[in-house]
Design an enzyme around this catalytic site. Structure first.
Site, PDB file in Angstrom:
ATOM      1  N   SER A 102     -11.335  -0.426  -0.448  1.00 38.14           N
ATOM      2  CA  SER A 102     -10.042  -0.480   0.236  1.00 38.14           C
ATOM      3  C   SER A 102     -10.217  -0.770   1.720  1.00 38.14           C
ATOM      4  O   SER A 102      -9.321  -1.325   2.360  1.00 38.14           O
ATOM      5  CB  SER A 102      -9.302   0.860   0.083  1.00 38.14           C
ATOM      6  OG  SER A 102      -8.622   0.927  -1.137  1.00 38.14           O
TER       7      SER A 102
ATOM      8  N   ASN B 276      -5.946  -1.386  25.017  1.00 40.95           N
ATOM      9  CA  ASN B 276      -4.829  -0.511  25.380  1.00 40.95           C
ATOM     10  C   ASN B 276      -5.319   0.853  25.866  1.00 40.95           C
ATOM     11  O   ASN B 276      -4.551   1.798  25.953  1.00 40.95           O
ATOM     12  CB  ASN B 276      -3.854  -0.343  24.206  1.00 40.95           C
ATOM     13  CG  ASN B 276      -4.518   0.302  22.986  1.00 40.95           C
ATOM     14  OD1 ASN B 276      -5.739   0.483  22.939  1.00 40.95           O
ATOM     15  ND2 ASN B 276      -3.714   0.645  21.994  1.00 40.95           N
TER      16      ASN B 276
ATOM     17  N   HIS C 294      -3.570   6.243   3.445  1.00 37.19           N
ATOM     18  CA  HIS C 294      -4.287   5.031   3.040  1.00 37.19           C
ATOM     19  C   HIS C 294      -3.760   3.784   3.724  1.00 37.19           C
ATOM     20  O   HIS C 294      -4.532   2.968   4.252  1.00 37.19           O
ATOM     21  CB  HIS C 294      -4.220   4.872   1.520  1.00 37.19           C
ATOM     22  CG  HIS C 294      -5.161   3.848   0.972  1.00 37.19           C
ATOM     23  ND1 HIS C 294      -4.792   2.538   0.772  1.00 37.19           N
ATOM     24  CD2 HIS C 294      -6.455   3.938   0.601  1.00 37.19           C
ATOM     25  CE1 HIS C 294      -5.817   1.860   0.273  1.00 37.19           C
ATOM     26  NE2 HIS C 294      -6.839   2.684   0.157  1.00 37.19           N
TER      27      HIS C 294
ATOM     28  N   ASP D 251       0.852  -1.187   0.000  1.00 35.91           N
ATOM     29  CA  ASP D 251       0.000   0.000   0.000  1.00 35.91           C
ATOM     30  C   ASP D 251       0.887   1.237   0.000  1.00 35.91           C
ATOM     31  O   ASP D 251       2.008   1.198  -0.507  1.00 35.91           O
ATOM     32  CB  ASP D 251      -0.892  -0.043   1.259  1.00 35.91           C
ATOM     33  CG  ASP D 251      -2.241   0.620   1.041  1.00 35.91           C
ATOM     34  OD1 ASP D 251      -2.277   1.866   0.991  1.00 35.91           O
ATOM     35  OD2 ASP D 251      -3.248  -0.090   0.919  1.00 35.91           O
TER      36      ASP D 251
END
Length: 432
Positions: free
Chosen positions: A373, A237, A223, A190
């Site tokens: 995506s 967390n 992205h 990517d």
């Protein structure tokens, strides 16, 4: 596990990035190499990818290191035969080499060359195709990612109801009672990723820049950061969001970059993607996420076929126009993912959440984004959950399991993490 608090504080923590550890590793830094070519400066309208036989193995490398680095030698990794062939081809056709690299898995040496002034590229390609010295000659193709620009979370009428829509719709929290993707290695091809993001710090194992030497740009890339967060943002967390497979390990291969034009989507090309895929072949990664696509490409198809032959699972995003003819979704065995909708998907295509997906952003932030995506990494994350339970699971079995365990959520038939994990566990119980 308690997800509620994590989800509710996501936007509030968008500015809470803390320490900034090491920058992305430079694959070429230890090679004493010449300056790395900036892939974004290549011309996809004129440049050509050319490959010649390279029967002499390049120097041995270790898994996780780059096969494709540059050294002072003009033909790093090229055997005597390849170097001589390239020299003869350059003289015959007047070619100017931009860069070159060995692809050990295919026993070839590749170069990107400029078409000579005054010559049509198609005419040059036809001539090279008839030359017995040439293993492959093709255009340098462009590729694009499939995501819309992130939306402003504050413009949503009910931002908390939209938080991590994909995580909720796939019942990932229920799946985490049995698997969080522990020990599964996922490669993301990517853009770069914000490696210092507080929700990604513990998940990224190694980084490889196939585009340029700009470490700062690597960490600013949006992205790839979005994709990484969907797959493996840290859970429990006390900050931000949680990924579909929060215990998976990520390897980042930057093969795409952002053009200088404002609001332009990230781009990749044959050169950068080939380097990334060739490097992955020499690693132990089980899942490759490709939230990008473009035209069919002979070199990339050969590399992808080799990856699939090795038993790896490739997850790819469906183009927005639904065209299934290009790379990488035209390769048999690739898990193709579209954004879940009310209309039926094409046979074999998986559907996953991809609208208003809250995920990680550069500079320690969070925001909503949409597109196939974002649908693809939901599937990559679920496959990581399955592989943690069944390490020998193959791509076809994973695909069929995801397809038959898909469930309707908000009126959309989509993959479901909890149902897929449950189906796999039932299969394991029934096995002799």
């Amino acid at each position: 596990m308690k997800r509620g608090l994590i989800l509710l504080v996501a936007v509030a923590l968008s500015a809470c990035a803390s320490s900034r550890p090491r920058a992305p590793q430079d694959d070429h830094a230890s090679l004493g190499r010449a300056p790395v070519v900036d892939a974004s400066a290549m011309d996809s309208q004129r440049d050509i990818v050319l490959a010649v036989a390279n029967p002499i193995d390049p120097p041995a490398t270790h898994a996780g290191s780059s096969l494709l680095g540059y050294a002072p030698s003009k033909h790093y990794g090229a055997g005597q035969r390849a170097a001589a062939t390239l020299a003869a081809l350059k003289q015959s056709y007047g070619l100017h080499e931009i860069t070159g690299w060995p692809i050990k898995a295919l026993d070839v040496y590749c170069v990107v060359v400029k078409t000579p002034p005054g010559m049509a590229r198609d005419a040059l390609l036809k001539a090279l195709a008839k030359d017995d010295r040439v293993q492959l000659a093709q255009p340098l193709h462009d590729y694009a990612v499939y995501a819309d620009k992130p939306q402003d979370a504050h413009q949503d009428n009910d931002p908390y109801a939209s938080l991590q829509r994909g995580f909720v719709e796939t019942d990932a929290a229920l799946a985490h009672d049995f698997s969080e993707g522990n020990g599964v290695h996922v490669a993301i091809v990517d853009t770069g990723v914000d490696t210092t993001h507080p929700d990604l710090l513990g998940r990224i194992h190694d980084m490889h820049n196939m585009v340029d030497d700009d470490a700062a740009a690597f960490n600013r890339d949006g992205h790839g950061t979005e994709v990484a967060g969907v797959i493996a943002a840290d859970g429990d967390n006390h900050r931000g969001i949680v990924g579909i497979a929060p215990k998976a390990t990520l390897s980042i291969y930057k093969a795409c970059w952002y053009p200088a034009a404002l609001h332009a989507g990230a781009r990749c090309n044959s050169f950068t993607l080939a380097k990334a895929l060739a490097a992955i072949i020499d690693t132990d990664t089980r899942i490759i996420n490709l939230s990008l696509g473009g035209p069919a490409d002979p070199l990339l198809s050969q590399l992808l076929a080799r990856i699939l032959e090795q038993g790896r699972i490739v997850v790819a995003a469906m183009p927005p126009d639904g065209n299934a003819d290009g790379f990488p979704i035209d390769a048999p065995g690739v898990l193709v993912v579209r954004v879940g909708g009310t209309s039926a998907a094409a046979p074999g295509v998986l559907s996953a959440p991809g609208i208003d997906i809250l995920t990680t952003q550069p500079d320690g932030g969070y925001d909503f984004t949409s597109g196939s995506s974002m649908a693809a990494p939901h599937v990559s994350g679920i496959v990581a959950l399955l592989l943690a339970l069944s390490p020998r699971l193959d791509a076809r079995t994973a695909h069929d399991l995801l397809l038959r365990s898909s469930k309707v959520s908000n009126g959309k038939l989509q993959v479901n993490a909890a149902a897929a994990v449950a189906a796999l566990r039932e299969t394991q119980k029934a096995a002799p």
